[in-house]
Design a protein around this motif. Sequence first.
Motif, short mmCIF file in Angstrom:
data_model
loop_
_atom_site.label_atom_id
_atom_site.label_comp_id
_atom_site.label_asym_id
_atom_site.label_seq_id
_atom_site.Cartn_x
_atom_site.Cartn_y
_atom_site.Cartn_z
N MET A 245 -12.12 2.18 -2.26
CA MET A 245 -11.06 3.15 -2.29
C MET A 245 -11.30 4.15 -1.17
N GLU A 246 -10.21 4.47 -0.45
CA GLU A 246 -10.28 5.48 0.61
C GLU A 246 -9.22 6.53 0.34
N ASN A 247 -9.60 7.78 0.37
CA ASN A 247 -8.66 8.89 0.24
C ASN A 247 -8.40 9.44 1.63
N GLN A 248 -7.40 8.89 2.29
CA GLN A 248 -7.01 9.40 3.60
C GLN A 248 -5.50 9.24 3.75
N THR A 249 -4.91 10.08 4.56
CA THR A 249 -3.47 10.05 4.76
C THR A 249 -3.14 9.10 5.91
N VAL A 250 -2.32 8.09 5.60
CA VAL A 250 -1.88 7.12 6.61
C VAL A 250 -0.40 6.82 6.42
N LEU A 251 0.26 6.42 7.49
CA LEU A 251 1.65 5.98 7.40
C LEU A 251 1.68 4.49 7.11
N VAL A 252 2.50 4.10 6.13
CA VAL A 252 2.69 2.69 5.80
C VAL A 252 4.18 2.44 5.67
N ARG A 253 4.57 1.18 5.66
CA ARG A 253 5.98 0.83 5.45
C ARG A 253 6.15 0.38 4.00
N ASN A 254 7.18 0.93 3.35
CA ASN A 254 7.47 0.52 1.98
C ASN A 254 8.30 -0.77 1.99
N THR B 258 -6.93 5.34 -10.51
CA THR B 258 -8.04 5.10 -9.59
C THR B 258 -9.37 5.44 -10.26
N THR B 259 -10.45 5.09 -9.60
CA THR B 259 -11.78 5.29 -10.17
C THR B 259 -12.13 6.75 -10.39
N ASP B 260 -11.43 7.65 -9.70
CA ASP B 260 -11.69 9.08 -9.91
C ASP B 260 -10.76 9.68 -10.98
N GLY B 261 -10.01 8.83 -11.68
CA GLY B 261 -9.19 9.26 -12.81
C GLY B 261 -7.78 9.68 -12.48
N ARG B 262 -7.39 9.66 -11.20
CA ARG B 262 -6.02 10.03 -10.83
C ARG B 262 -5.08 8.85 -11.06
N THR B 263 -3.84 9.17 -11.43
CA THR B 263 -2.81 8.15 -11.57
C THR B 263 -1.87 8.26 -10.38
N SER B 264 -1.69 7.15 -9.67
CA SER B 264 -0.84 7.11 -8.49
C SER B 264 0.14 5.96 -8.63
N ARG B 265 1.13 5.94 -7.76
CA ARG B 265 2.12 4.85 -7.74
C ARG B 265 1.91 3.98 -6.51
N VAL B 266 2.14 2.69 -6.68
CA VAL B 266 1.98 1.72 -5.60
C VAL B 266 3.15 1.84 -4.63
N ILE B 267 2.84 1.91 -3.35
CA ILE B 267 3.86 1.87 -2.31
C ILE B 267 4.06 0.42 -1.88
N THR B 268 2.96 -0.21 -1.49
CA THR B 268 3.03 -1.59 -1.01
C THR B 268 1.66 -2.25 -1.11
N THR B 269 1.64 -3.56 -1.06
CA THR B 269 0.38 -4.31 -1.01
C THR B 269 0.45 -5.30 0.14
N SER B 270 -0.72 -5.71 0.60
CA SER B 270 -0.76 -6.75 1.62
C SER B 270 -2.09 -7.49 1.52
N ASP B 271 -2.00 -8.78 1.77
CA ASP B 271 -3.21 -9.59 1.83
C ASP B 271 -3.71 -9.55 3.27
N ASN B 272 -4.94 -9.09 3.43
CA ASN B 272 -5.52 -8.94 4.76
C ASN B 272 -6.73 -9.84 4.88
N GLY B 273 -7.09 -10.13 6.08
CA GLY B 273 -8.28 -10.92 6.30
C GLY B 273 -8.61 -11.01 7.77
N PHE B 274 -9.74 -11.51 8.03
CA PHE B 274 -10.17 -11.73 9.40
C PHE B 274 -10.25 -13.22 9.59
#
Length: 68
Positions: A1-10, A40-56
């Motif tokens: 889990m990362e807590n950082q502000t990023v722009l994503v596409r919904n 999340t693991t720190d107890g906050r409840t959030s809503r999903v924006i989007t998911t993606s399968d990533n890989g190298f």
Amino acid sequence: MENQTVLVRNGAGEEVVSSTQIYTYPGTSALFAPDSRVTTTDGRTSRVITTSDNGFGSPVDHTAVALK
């Protein structure tokens, strides 16, 4: 889990701000429907924006989930 502000596409293709990103096992994106709630693991409840399968290369090595 990362807590950082990023722009994503919904799902509509709009740029939105994600404040938290989680990374989980590959192939689990179906568990995270857009706008569903995730605690999340720190107890906050959030809503999903989007998911993606990533890989190298192949096969995919993780699923990324962007949260509001």
